[in-house]
Design a protein around this motif. Structure first.
Motif, mmCIF file in Angstrom:
data_model
loop_
_atom_site.group_PDB
_atom_site.id
_atom_site.type_symbol
_atom_site.label_atom_id
_atom_site.label_comp_id
_atom_site.label_asym_id
_atom_site.label_seq_id
_atom_site.Cartn_x
_atom_site.Cartn_y
_atom_site.Cartn_z
ATOM 1 N N PRO A 1 0.821 -1.219 0.000
ATOM 2 C CA PRO A 1 0.000 0.000 0.000
ATOM 3 C C PRO A 1 0.854 1.268 0.000
ATOM 4 O O PRO A 1 1.964 1.286 0.542
ATOM 5 C CB PRO A 1 -0.806 -0.117 1.296
ATOM 6 C CG PRO A 1 -0.011 -1.021 2.179
ATOM 7 C CD PRO A 1 0.698 -1.978 1.263
ATOM 8 N N THR A 2 0.310 2.317 -0.617
ATOM 9 C CA THR A 2 0.964 3.629 -0.580
ATOM 10 C C THR A 2 0.074 4.686 0.065
ATOM 11 O O THR A 2 0.572 5.727 0.497
ATOM 12 C CB THR A 2 1.323 4.120 -1.999
ATOM 13 O OG1 THR A 2 0.113 4.353 -2.734
ATOM 14 C CG2 THR A 2 2.193 3.116 -2.732
ATOM 15 N N ASP A 3 -1.249 4.460 0.076
ATOM 16 C CA ASP A 3 -2.228 5.472 0.500
ATOM 17 C C ASP A 3 -2.186 6.704 -0.394
ATOM 18 O O ASP A 3 -2.555 7.804 0.027
ATOM 19 C CB ASP A 3 -2.013 5.877 1.971
ATOM 20 C CG ASP A 3 -2.392 4.769 2.942
ATOM 21 O OD1 ASP A 3 -2.980 3.758 2.498
ATOM 22 O OD2 ASP A 3 -2.099 4.909 4.133
ATOM 23 N N ARG B 1 6.698 2.292 0.115
ATOM 24 C CA ARG B 1 6.573 3.525 0.884
ATOM 25 C C ARG B 1 6.727 3.216 2.367
ATOM 26 O O ARG B 1 6.367 2.134 2.831
ATOM 27 C CB ARG B 1 5.207 4.182 0.627
ATOM 28 C CG ARG B 1 5.105 5.569 1.239
ATOM 29 C CD ARG B 1 3.802 6.262 0.930
ATOM 30 N NE ARG B 1 3.763 7.542 1.628
ATOM 31 C CZ ARG B 1 2.663 8.143 2.026
ATOM 32 N NH1 ARG B 1 1.473 7.596 1.788
ATOM 33 N NH2 ARG B 1 2.721 9.297 2.672
ATOM 34 N N LYS B 2 7.235 4.184 3.132
ATOM 35 C CA LYS B 2 7.476 3.978 4.557
ATOM 36 C C LYS B 2 6.165 4.103 5.337
ATOM 37 O O LYS B 2 5.810 5.157 5.852
ATOM 38 C CB LYS B 2 8.511 4.967 5.088
ATOM 39 C CG LYS B 2 8.997 4.599 6.492
ATOM 40 C CD LYS B 2 10.130 5.494 6.948
ATOM 41 C CE LYS B 2 10.681 5.042 8.292
ATOM 42 N NZ LYS B 2 11.795 5.894 8.758
ATOM 43 N N LEU B 3 5.451 2.986 5.417
ATOM 44 C CA LEU B 3 4.233 2.872 6.193
ATOM 45 C C LEU B 3 4.330 1.598 7.019
ATOM 46 O O LEU B 3 4.822 0.576 6.538
ATOM 47 C CB LEU B 3 2.997 2.785 5.283
ATOM 48 C CG LEU B 3 2.705 3.957 4.339
ATOM 49 C CD1 LEU B 3 1.586 3.585 3.389
ATOM 50 C CD2 LEU B 3 2.354 5.209 5.130
ATOM 51 N N GLY C 1 9.550 8.481 -3.011
ATOM 52 C CA GLY C 1 9.280 7.956 -1.678
ATOM 53 C C GLY C 1 8.562 6.626 -1.639
ATOM 54 O O GLY C 1 8.704 5.870 -0.665
ATOM 55 N N ASP C 2 7.769 6.309 -2.673
ATOM 56 C CA ASP C 2 7.072 5.016 -2.683
ATOM 57 C C ASP C 2 7.945 3.893 -3.252
ATOM 58 O O ASP C 2 7.462 2.769 -3.429
ATOM 59 C CB ASP C 2 5.747 5.112 -3.447
ATOM 60 C CG ASP C 2 5.899 5.645 -4.858
ATOM 61 O OD1 ASP C 2 6.902 6.334 -5.137
ATOM 62 O OD2 ASP C 2 5.013 5.388 -5.697
#
Length: 322
Positions: free
Chosen positions: A13-15, A38-40, A71-72
């Protein structure tokens, strides 16, 4: 093992509106991760769970290759490298973003402040948007590139895989190509369900001429037309099965959009900022930087084709159709 089974696609996921991002595991001489999501927290959890289902863990990954610095595509590097330091390979233009080079980001803000004013933005708006061109404060680790990948480089630990420079979406963008198996991993250069987008970046070194990303993007698309490809694995969405068709469709859409921009400049000269509102209306305000990148790419292309001219008046550029 069928060659295609040596590549595992993992959706994370990226949101973001573009939807999930694809990262890939290649079971080569070295187990290689292509891109890092992505940093999630939920991306990190899903990534580890997918590895577990494959009978793997983070510690089985032997190297990481990045298609570009967005970033993703680099977000989970912090988590991965904290748990298991491995070499990272990428285009040299990833360096300032991965190392959090403060001089680069300072110069980037100055570049964009000047560029936005020249584009016709009010000074306050230009300064506000330029201030957003800062390093990603969510990233804690400064990452070193073990080896820079240049156009034509063979990839260590991945027999038969070659780096192909595909600038446009990013100045750090590479794709990976296996000529024998006719497979291309294209990062965000092409996305099956959506335009890939091209983004203006500050020069890597202060004083250098800025890039013209849409012109680069077109050149990169034409480069890929020369490669025999059966399957293209994108950074988002499903595999692309007919690469030449997708490229020609993309080039045709660019031409149509360029013609629309030229049409807006037929009667009166306009600044880039005025053109943004002519093209996109109030919706541009929600993502002004993205729309400016889009517009300057098309203006660069029309200037290159001698279809429009640009005149500088008191530090602001005005565009007019020929």
């Amino acid at each position: 093992m069928d060659f295609h089974k040596k590549i595992k696609r993992i959706e994370l996921p990226t949101d973001w509106p573009v939807g999930p991002v694809n990262v890939y595991l290649i079971f080569g001489d070295k187990l290689t991760l292509i891109d890092a999501g992505r940093k999630l927290e939920k991306s990190w959890t899903e990534f580890r769970e997918t590895l577990r289902k494959e009978g793997l863990s983070i510690r089985d990954i032997e190297q990481i290759i990045l298609t570009h610095h967005h970033g993703d595509h680099i977000g989970l590097l912090d988590y991965i490298l904290d748990n298991h330091p491995v070499p990272v390979y990428a285009h040299g233009n990833c360096r300032p973003f991965l190392s959090q080079d403060q001089t680069f980001f300072k110069n980037s803000r100055k570049f964009f402040e000047h560029f936005y004013k020249e584009f016709g933005l009010p000074e306050e708006e230009a300064c506000r948007l330029a201030a957003m061109k800062d390093y990603d404060k969510s990233r804690l680790r400064r990452i070193n590139i073990e080896k820079e990948l240049k156009d034509g480089d063979m990839v260590e630990g991945l027999k038969g895989w070659q780096a192909v420079e595909t600038k446009g979406h990013a100045q750090s963008h590479i794709s990976l190509y296996h000529s024998e198996e006719r497979i291309l991993i294209c990062g965000d250069h092409l996305i099956g369900h959506s335009p890939a987008g091209v983004f203006l970046e500050a020069p890597q070194h202060s004083g250098e001429e800025r890039s013209k990303p849409l012109i680069q993007y077109i050149e990169s698309l034409k480069k890929l037309l020369k490669l025999p490809v059966d399957v293209t694995l994108s950074g988002h969405g499903e595999p692309i099965r007919q690469l030449p068709l997708k490229i020609h469709e993309t080039l045709n859409k660019i031409d149509k959009r360029a013609a629309r921009v030229k049409g807006k400049l037929q009667r009166n000269k306009k600044t880039g900022y005025e053109l943004i509102y002519e093209l996109y209306g109030k919706k541009a305000e929600a993502a002004m930087g993205v729309f400016i990148s889009d517009a300057i790419g098309l203006l660069d292309l029309l200037l290159d084709r001698n279809e429009i001219t640009a005149e500088n008046h008191d530090g602001i550029l005005y565009y007019r159709a020929n």
